[in-house]
Structures are given as C-alpha cells and as structure tokens.
Design a protein around this motif. Structure first.
Motif, short mmCIF file in Angstrom:
data_model
loop_
_atom_site.label_atom_id
_atom_site.label_comp_id
_atom_site.label_asym_id
_atom_site.label_seq_id
_atom_site.Cartn_x
_atom_site.Cartn_y
_atom_site.Cartn_z
N MET A 88 0.86 -1.18 0.00
CA MET A 88 0.00 0.00 0.00
C MET A 88 0.90 1.24 0.00
SD MET A 88 -3.18 1.55 0.38
CE MET A 88 -4.12 0.13 0.15
N THR A 89 0.56 2.20 -0.80
CA THR A 89 1.34 3.42 -0.92
C THR A 89 0.99 4.41 0.18
OG1 THR A 89 1.96 5.20 -2.41
CG2 THR A 89 -0.33 4.50 -2.49
N THR A 126 5.29 10.57 -7.65
CA THR A 126 5.48 9.20 -7.18
C THR A 126 4.23 8.36 -7.40
OG1 THR A 126 7.09 9.89 -5.52
CG2 THR A 126 6.02 7.76 -5.16
N ARG A 127 3.05 8.93 -7.07
CA ARG A 127 1.81 8.17 -7.24
C ARG A 127 1.51 7.93 -8.72
NH1 ARG A 127 -0.53 3.97 -6.12
NH2 ARG A 127 -2.79 3.99 -6.07
N LYS A 128 1.83 8.89 -9.56
CA LYS A 128 1.64 8.70 -11.00
C LYS A 128 2.48 7.53 -11.49
CE LYS A 128 0.55 13.48 -12.12
NZ LYS A 128 1.03 14.70 -12.78
N ARG A 129 3.72 7.47 -11.03
CA ARG A 129 4.61 6.37 -11.43
C ARG A 129 4.05 5.03 -10.94
NH1 ARG A 129 9.00 8.67 -10.00
NH2 ARG A 129 9.02 7.93 -7.87
N GLU A 130 3.55 5.01 -9.70
CA GLU A 130 2.96 3.78 -9.16
C GLU A 130 1.71 3.37 -9.96
OE1 GLU A 130 4.24 4.51 -4.48
OE2 GLU A 130 2.19 4.96 -5.13
N ALA A 175 -0.50 -0.74 -16.07
CA ALA A 175 0.25 -0.78 -17.33
C ALA A 175 -0.52 -1.45 -18.46
CB ALA A 175 1.59 -1.47 -17.12
N ASP A 176 -1.26 -2.48 -18.15
CA ASP A 176 -2.00 -3.22 -19.19
C ASP A 176 -3.47 -2.84 -19.23
OD1 ASP A 176 0.30 -4.63 -19.94
OD2 ASP A 176 -0.02 -6.12 -18.36
N ALA A 177 -3.86 -1.80 -18.50
CA ALA A 177 -5.27 -1.43 -18.43
C ALA A 177 -5.45 0.08 -18.41
CB ALA A 177 -5.90 -2.06 -17.18
N PRO A 178 -5.09 0.79 -19.50
CA PRO A 178 -5.18 2.26 -19.51
C PRO A 178 -6.60 2.78 -19.35
CG PRO A 178 -4.68 1.44 -21.70
CD PRO A 178 -4.59 0.26 -20.76
#
Length: 92
Positions: free
Chosen positions: A1-2, A24-28, A34-37
């Motif tokens: 969890m972030t 940071t949250r954008k990167r997470e 990644a496979d579900a834009p």
C-alpha cells in the motif's frame, strides 16, 4: 500500500504534500495499470469528480490535466530509434 494517497478535501499527497496525484503516485499508477489504460482513466475520473466537488474554485481544465491529462503520456509508444519517412517514387 502506498503512502502517497490523497488527503481530502484539498487533494494533497499524504506522503509528500504535493498536489495529488504526485509524481510518485503517477509512477505507481502507471505500473499498476500498465496493461489497463482505460481502467486507469476510469479510476482517476472518479477522483476527478470528487475533486471538482471539493474544489469548485479550481478551473475544470486544471483539474482535468492534473487527474487525467498525464495518463495519455503513458499510452504513447516510445520507440528506441526514431523512424524516418522514405518516399517511394514510381518510375515512368
């Protein structure tokens, strides 16, 4: 969890204090979705609706760029080598 979750109603980051979603949250989120834009856009769209209710003084375009505008960057192809256009001429 972030730890980089939103602190409402000002929508700052609980981890670093920057406007949420922070870098940071954008990167997470990019990694997580990644496979579900489309799912990422729906997830952030729901937060956008909440943020517009919490911050009615903020212009809609600013909030859109903040919550959704950056997601399109993740979908763009990132070629290793730029391709050059080559014209093909027909001989008479």
């Amino acid at each position: 969890m972030t730890v980089h979750g939103p602190v409402m109603p000002m929508w700052s980051c609980g981890g670093c204090g920057l406007p949420w979603p922070c870098r940071t949250r954008k990167r997470e989120l990019r990694a997580e979705y990644a496979d579900a834009p489309v799912s990422l856009a729906l997830y952030l769209g729901s937060y956008l609706v909440q943020a517009t209710e919490d911050m009615p003084w903020t212009p809609a375009g600013v909030l859109h760029r903040r919550f959704l505008g950056w997601t399109r960057d993740a979908e763009l192809p990132n070629p290793a080598v730029p391709q050059q256009c080559q014209s093909v001429r027909a001989e008479p």
